[in-house]
Write a protein that holds these residues in place. Structure first.
Motif, PDB file in Angstrom:
ATOM      1  N   GLU A   1      22.303  -4.857   7.202  1.00  0.00           N
ATOM      2  CA  GLU A   1      21.492  -3.758   7.734  1.00  0.00           C
ATOM      3  C   GLU A   1      20.659  -3.119   6.633  1.00  0.00           C
ATOM      4  O   GLU A   1      19.483  -2.786   6.838  1.00  0.00           O
ATOM      5  N   CYS A   2      21.270  -2.960   5.467  1.00  0.00           N
ATOM      6  CA  CYS A   2      20.559  -2.372   4.326  1.00  0.00           C
ATOM      7  C   CYS A   2      19.383  -3.255   3.930  1.00  0.00           C
ATOM      8  O   CYS A   2      18.293  -2.750   3.640  1.00  0.00           O
ATOM      9  N   GLN A   3      19.577  -4.562   3.918  1.00  0.00           N
ATOM     10  CA  GLN A   3      18.496  -5.475   3.576  1.00  0.00           C
ATOM     11  C   GLN A   3      17.380  -5.400   4.610  1.00  0.00           C
ATOM     12  O   GLN A   3      16.194  -5.425   4.256  1.00  0.00           O
ATOM     13  N   GLU A   4      17.743  -5.285   5.894  1.00  0.00           N
ATOM     14  CA  GLU A   4      16.728  -5.172   6.941  1.00  0.00           C
ATOM     15  C   GLU A   4      15.931  -3.882   6.789  1.00  0.00           C
ATOM     16  O   GLU A   4      14.703  -3.887   6.907  1.00  0.00           O
ATOM     17  N   VAL A   5      16.641  -2.782   6.521  1.00  0.00           N
ATOM     18  CA  VAL A   5      15.964  -1.494   6.311  1.00  0.00           C
ATOM     19  C   VAL A   5      15.076  -1.580   5.079  1.00  0.00           C
ATOM     20  O   VAL A   5      13.933  -1.097   5.084  1.00  0.00           O
ATOM     21  N   ASN A   6      15.578  -2.209   4.039  1.00  0.00           N
ATOM     22  CA  ASN A   6      14.812  -2.370   2.795  1.00  0.00           C
ATOM     23  C   ASN A   6      13.540  -3.169   3.062  1.00  0.00           C
ATOM     24  O   ASN A   6      12.458  -2.812   2.574  1.00  0.00           O
ATOM     25  N   GLN A   7      13.651  -4.246   3.829  1.00  0.00           N
ATOM     26  CA  GLN A   7      12.472  -5.052   4.155  1.00  0.00           C
ATOM     27  C   GLN A   7      11.479  -4.246   4.983  1.00  0.00           C
ATOM     28  O   GLN A   7      10.271  -4.320   4.772  1.00  0.00           O
TER      29      GLN A   7
ATOM     30  N   VAL B   1      11.137  -0.935   4.993  1.00  0.00           N
ATOM     31  CA  VAL B   1      10.530   0.051   4.103  1.00  0.00           C
ATOM     32  C   VAL B   1       9.521  -0.622   3.175  1.00  0.00           C
ATOM     33  O   VAL B   1       8.451  -0.069   2.900  1.00  0.00           O
ATOM     34  N   GLN B   2       9.834  -1.827   2.731  1.00  0.00           N
ATOM     35  CA  GLN B   2       8.912  -2.571   1.861  1.00  0.00           C
ATOM     36  C   GLN B   2       7.613  -2.878   2.603  1.00  0.00           C
ATOM     37  O   GLN B   2       6.530  -2.746   2.043  1.00  0.00           O
ATOM     38  N   ARG B   3       7.722  -3.281   3.889  1.00  0.00           N
ATOM     39  CA  ARG B   3       6.518  -3.529   4.684  1.00  0.00           C
ATOM     40  C   ARG B   3       5.700  -2.254   4.854  1.00  0.00           C
ATOM     41  O   ARG B   3       4.474  -2.268   4.743  1.00  0.00           O
TER      42      ARG B   3
ATOM     43  N   THR C   1       3.931  -1.516   1.634  1.00  0.00           N
ATOM     44  CA  THR C   1       2.785  -2.414   1.461  1.00  0.00           C
ATOM     45  C   THR C   1       1.617  -1.955   2.329  1.00  0.00           C
ATOM     46  O   THR C   1       0.473  -1.909   1.859  1.00  0.00           O
ATOM     47  N   GLN C   2       1.904  -1.583   3.572  1.00  0.00           N
ATOM     48  CA  GLN C   2       0.845  -1.094   4.455  1.00  0.00           C
ATOM     49  C   GLN C   2       0.239   0.192   3.910  1.00  0.00           C
ATOM     50  O   GLN C   2      -0.986   0.371   3.943  1.00  0.00           O
ATOM     51  N   ALA C   3       1.093   1.082   3.405  1.00  0.00           N
ATOM     52  CA  ALA C   3       0.589   2.343   2.851  1.00  0.00           C
ATOM     53  C   ALA C   3      -0.280   2.080   1.618  1.00  0.00           C
ATOM     54  O   ALA C   3      -1.320   2.722   1.437  1.00  0.00           O
ATOM     55  N   GLN C   4       0.125   1.126   0.786  1.00  0.00           N
ATOM     56  CA  GLN C   4      -0.681   0.802  -0.393  1.00  0.00           C
ATOM     57  C   GLN C   4      -2.024   0.199   0.006  1.00  0.00           C
ATOM     58  O   GLN C   4      -3.052   0.519  -0.592  1.00  0.00           O
ATOM     59  N   GLU C   5      -2.020  -0.659   1.021  1.00  0.00           N
ATOM     60  CA  GLU C   5      -3.277  -1.240   1.490  1.00  0.00           C
ATOM     61  C   GLU C   5      -4.192  -0.150   2.042  1.00  0.00           C
ATOM     62  O   GLU C   5      -5.398  -0.141   1.776  1.00  0.00           O
ATOM     63  N   LEU C   6      -3.610   0.785   2.807  1.00  0.00           N
ATOM     64  CA  LEU C   6      -4.393   1.890   3.360  1.00  0.00           C
ATOM     65  C   LEU C   6      -4.926   2.772   2.234  1.00  0.00           C
ATOM     66  O   LEU C   6      -6.082   3.222   2.277  1.00  0.00           O
ATOM     67  N   LEU C   7      -4.100   2.991   1.220  1.00  0.00           N
ATOM     68  CA  LEU C   7      -4.526   3.795   0.070  1.00  0.00           C
ATOM     69  C   LEU C   7      -5.719   3.140  -0.625  1.00  0.00           C
ATOM     70  O   LEU C   7      -6.706   3.815  -0.949  1.00  0.00           O
TER      71      LEU C   7
END
Length: 170
Positions: free
Chosen positions: A70-76, A78-80, A83-89
């Motif tokens: 579950e932690c890995q899924e949440v981590n993935q 959050v990572q996505r 990445t989306q926030a960085q692209e938007l930035l």
């Protein structure tokens, strides 16, 4: 039994020396201490393996593995999102740079237009002064010569037309 002996001759020739050495090896017994040692080693390896298998399948371990998954899924996830926030930035930074450039261009244009307006205001003031001077001069002439009012009005109309044409050319 005679048939067995007869058949063995046809199947395979028997090497009596080889047969006797094999039977001697097979007939030997394993020393007791070596058998116990092998049994002890087998048990020594089997017991920890069973212990770790039981622990690996315990509720705490299974729960821990589930929590890790579950932690890995949440981590993935959050990572996505990161990445989306960085692209938007990056996209917004590019837009901001474009806007900043537009502001600089508009400021330059505004300064040029303000300078042009000041220049035109100066010319207009000069033309107004020339008109006032001409009117004053004409009044003096008209008072002195008492000429017809029509010529004064004609001169004023002519001067206004001249001023308007000069302003429109610029």
């Amino acid at each position: 039994m005679d048939t067995e002996e007869d058949m063995s001759e046809f199947v395979m020739p028997i090497d009596k020396e080889k047969d006797s050495s094999e039977s001697a090896l097979c007939g030997r017994k394993l020393p007791l201490w070596l058998g116990l040692l092998l049994l002890l080693v087998a048990v020594g390896l089997l017991v920890p393996m069973i212990y770790f298998a039981v622990i690996a399948n315990s509720k705490a371990c299974v729960d821990g593995l589930q929590a890790q998954k579950e932690c890995q899924e949440v981590n993935q996830h959050v990572q996505r999102q990161l990445t989306q926030a960085q692209e938007l930035l990056h996209k917004k930074e590019a837009e901001a740079a474009t806007c900043k450039q537009a502001v600089v261009t508009l400021r330059d244009s505004l300064k040029k237009e303000q300078a042009r307006v000041e220049e035109l205001q100066g010319e207009l003031a000069s033309l107004n002064q020339q008109l006032q001077d001409a009117l004053t001069k004409e009044r003096r002439k008209s008072e002195a010569s008492a000429e017809d009012n029509g010529s004064v009005w004609f001169f004023m109309l002519l001067m206004c037309t001249f001023i308007i044409c000069k302003c429109l050319k610029k």
